[in-house]
Design an enzyme around this catalytic site. Sequence first.
Site, PDB file in Angstrom:
ATOM      1  N   ARG A 182     -28.700  57.749   9.993  1.00 31.93           N
ATOM      2  CA  ARG A 182     -29.778  57.436  10.935  1.00 31.93           C
ATOM      3  C   ARG A 182     -31.070  58.161  10.592  1.00 31.93           C
ATOM      4  O   ARG A 182     -32.164  57.602  10.735  1.00 31.93           O
ATOM      5  CB  ARG A 182     -29.340  57.785  12.359  1.00 31.93           C
ATOM      6  N   GLY A 218     -19.561  53.055  14.436  1.00 34.82           N
ATOM      7  CA  GLY A 218     -19.259  54.351  13.809  1.00 34.82           C
ATOM      8  C   GLY A 218     -17.979  54.376  13.004  1.00 34.82           C
ATOM      9  O   GLY A 218     -17.941  54.910  11.890  1.00 34.82           O
ATOM     10  N   GLY A 277     -23.416  49.834  19.433  1.00 35.52           N
ATOM     11  CA  GLY A 277     -23.607  49.189  20.730  1.00 35.52           C
ATOM     12  C   GLY A 277     -24.788  48.239  20.741  1.00 35.52           C
ATOM     13  O   GLY A 277     -24.718  47.139  21.294  1.00 35.52           O
TER      14      GLY A 277
END
Length: 403
Positions: A40, A361, A384
Amino acid sequence: MENIKTVNDFNFKNKTALVRVDFNVPVNNNQSFQILDDTRIMYSLPTIQKIISDFGKVVIISHFGRPKGKYSKIYSLRFIISYLSDKLKIPIKFSESCIGQSVEKKISELKNGEVLLLENIRFYKEEENGNENFAFQLSKLGDIYVNDAFGVSHRSHASITMVPKFFVEKKCIGFLMKKEIQSLKKVLGKGKNPITILLGGAKISSKIAIIENLIKLVDYVLIGGGMSYPFIKAQGGKVGESLVDEYKDLKMLQKIIEQYKKQNKTKIFFPKDVIIADSFKDSAKTKMASIHSIPNGWMGLDIGPKSINHFCEIINSSRTILWNGPLGVFEFPNFSSGTFSIAKAIVKATQNGAFSLVGGGDSIAALKMRKYETKISCLSTGGGAMLESLKNKILPGIKAIIS
């Protein structure tokens, strides 16, 4: 969506960019805060570097963990400072406050090309409550708002949905967000056929709406892992002690099953055979069974060889592939074959020219365990958020930019 502004639409010289990122990265548990997966952060760097190269100023907003609106040392973002400084090759300034005179003073002292990292935004309960006054206070910190936090853009939090309202035309998305949106477009109706969606994991309740939407958009839906057992149970199969999530509406599952049986385009497949165990541990006694007839006292923990071959054949013939969720308890070596075989098949299909998108994940963790992460077309930074997008919804964080 076609006209959504990106950072390339702005010149940030002498401007302060308020950049919402998602630095909620996994760290080890021994309080040394060693980053275990920097995906990220790395994906957000090009956006930050663009602003710096324009001789703009960068104020970074992020969250870390779930401190529930209270300061907690274990959820401080301080551990990011040295890492970010090393990657950007510049010193990173830090503010313990996210709003107020203290942080406003630090921003006024920023020079062009400098970066200020704010403390964990979730130390303020107003963030998750979507408080408008709190958002206004945040909006005072910058001239241009940039959302590069795909991973939380399905949340109606203050820094995601409320802050952009105060920037009118001076708001945009970053390169990470742009890549995520484009990747999803390549799957949803615009991908090269055959298009295959592989859904695993345990949380079926979060994926029912996805299946209903995808039935008319893709060629194959492959369902495995803990997600498959409620469907099998809905069809009258015996699943023993296998995980059946909290989803209880078997009538809805039966409706979906009947729906795809009636239409001609999309084919939905479940595992044929599974590896079952007499307990939830790697050393458990195991044997092979049909997924429709798992004995009492036994549970399915991985897909079997027939299912692996069937799923891999479909993947190998696909031109567009999306994967979310493991096919078994891959953390246990004895039940990892299904997940790693699927990962290998997706890598092979990608090398043969298919477009592949992997999110969630656990799925990304499985790829990294086999060092496959660089052999996939795109890794999604938001499990999500990706799932919400697959329900044919515009994410709140994106809607706030285009409205």
